[in-house]
Design an enzyme around this catalytic site. Structure first.
Site, mmCIF file in Angstrom:
data_model
loop_
_atom_site.group_PDB
_atom_site.id
_atom_site.type_symbol
_atom_site.label_atom_id
_atom_site.label_comp_id
_atom_site.label_asym_id
_atom_site.label_seq_id
_atom_site.Cartn_x
_atom_site.Cartn_y
_atom_site.Cartn_z
ATOM 1 N N GLN A 161 0.750 -1.352 0.018
ATOM 2 C CA GLN A 161 -0.008 0.162 -0.044
ATOM 3 C C GLN A 161 0.993 1.253 -0.006
ATOM 4 O O GLN A 161 0.249 2.374 -0.156
ATOM 5 C CB GLN A 161 -1.076 -0.200 1.204
ATOM 6 C CG GLN A 161 -1.805 -1.299 1.354
ATOM 7 C CD GLN A 161 -2.206 -1.233 2.640
ATOM 8 O OE1 GLN A 161 -3.357 -0.657 2.704
ATOM 9 N NE2 GLN A 161 -1.874 -1.799 3.639
ATOM 10 N N ASP B 123 6.212 4.890 -1.336
ATOM 11 C CA ASP B 123 7.707 5.442 -1.166
ATOM 12 C C ASP B 123 8.801 4.633 -1.918
ATOM 13 O O ASP B 123 9.819 5.223 -2.047
ATOM 14 C CB ASP B 123 8.097 5.407 0.450
ATOM 15 C CG ASP B 123 8.078 3.952 1.045
ATOM 16 O OD1 ASP B 123 7.418 3.713 2.204
ATOM 17 O OD2 ASP B 123 8.185 2.827 0.195
ATOM 18 N N HIS C 7 -1.539 1.526 -4.106
ATOM 19 C CA HIS C 7 -1.659 2.976 -4.111
ATOM 20 C C HIS C 7 -0.892 3.728 -4.935
ATOM 21 O O HIS C 7 -0.707 5.038 -4.613
ATOM 22 C CB HIS C 7 -1.624 3.330 -2.518
ATOM 23 C CG HIS C 7 -2.724 2.672 -1.841
ATOM 24 N ND1 HIS C 7 -2.860 2.466 -0.515
ATOM 25 C CD2 HIS C 7 -3.916 1.876 -2.404
ATOM 26 C CE1 HIS C 7 -3.926 1.700 -0.077
ATOM 27 N NE2 HIS C 7 -4.653 1.371 -1.107
#
Ligand code: APR
Ligand code: ZN
Length: 256
Positions: free
Chosen positions: A104, A107, A124
């Site tokens: 999810q 980064d 995401h």
């Protein structure tokens, strides 16, 4: 008692053939990136209602707000280094057992740690790219932020179609990439071990994955610092910090 659970989880990992690792923001907090729902997390500092896809689409002032939010969080993600938990996931992949790494997180730390990009399903999206919401063109993030700095703009628009540009993350109200989501559910339904690391399991559809894996007969292991709504269906709960806990799991696995 936790050592016994680590031993059992390591044995299950050793016996597994198709492992799905599912991660949330909690795997990156030890790398210096705040999560969303722990005390002091992102949603205690920003109003998530202002950062929805619909608001972004609706008015320039929300696009400005979104870009300010995104640019405030980006430096920590750009500069962060993977921690022991990310490296433990790479070791699972190198053992030949990883079917998919569903994250999810936006980064990019899994790829930075050495996880193969073709194994990583970013439900995401990612902060490392920017897309046009009208024509779907895509840029590296650096290109767009350099343009924004050079032109002194705080809301960029597409040079091809004039559409609004947004970082390639999925905002609330925005649909998840269908192909990525389909692959994530496919792997959850066909794995024999589903390892969740660092997620509160409150945001759907991602949070449905562990239960989907269980329905398909997989064993479920959770590494997390706090309770989740799915604790009751987990076969093993390893309550603790992701870095040291995942490292202990892989150290035990390596002894088998
Ligand atoms: N080790 C283990 N667990 C941790 C650590 C750590 N070092 N740090 C935090 N955690 C746990 C927290 O206790 C919490 O249960 O990780 C979980 C993080 O939960 P969230 O902050 O809700 O993050 P996540 O589950 O990834 O959120 C899902 O919500 O806002 C959206 O798009 C955003 O992808 C995000 C989604
Ligand atoms: Zn465009």
């Amino acid at each position: 008692m936790k050592d016994e659970r680590i031993r059992v989880a390591a044995r299950w990992l050793h016996e597994a053939e198709r492992v799905v690792v599912f991660t949330g923001a909690g795997i990156s907090t030890e790398s210096g990136i705040p999560d969303f729902r722990s005390p002091g997390g992102v949603w205690s500092r920003y109003n998530q209602d202002d950062l929805t896809y619909q608001r972004f689409r609706s008015h320039e002032r929300y696009r400005k707000l979104y870009w300010e939010y995104d640019r405030a969080r980006f430096p920590a993600m750009r500069d962060a280094q993977p921690n022991a938990a990310h490296h433990a996931v790479v070791e699972i992949e190198r053992s030949g057992r990883l079917a998919a790494l569903v994250t999810q997180n936006i980064d990019g730390l899994h790829q930075k740690a050495g996880s193969s990009p073709d194994k990583v399903l970013e439900l995401h999206g990612t902060v490392h790219a920017v897309t046009c919401l009208d024509c779907d063109r895509r840029w590296n993030r650096e290109e767009i932020t350099a343009r924004m700095e050079a032109e002194g703009i705080d809301v960029p628009y597409c040079e091809h179609c004039g559409g609004p540009l947004k970082c390639a993350t999925i905002a609330f109200g925005q649909s998840l990439p269908a192909d990525v989501l389909d692959q994530a559910f496919h792997h959850a339904r066909h794995c024999d071990l589903f390892l969740t690391v660092g997620s509160s399991l409150v945001v759907q559809p991602a949070a449905l994955l562990p239960a989907e894996a269980r329905r398909a007969g997989a064993k479920l292991v959770l590494i997390n610092l706090s309770d989740t709504p799915y604790d009751a269906i987990m076969d093993i709960l390893l309550i603790g910090k992701a870095g040291p806990t995942a490292a202990a799991l892989l150290a035990e696995f390596a002894r088998l």
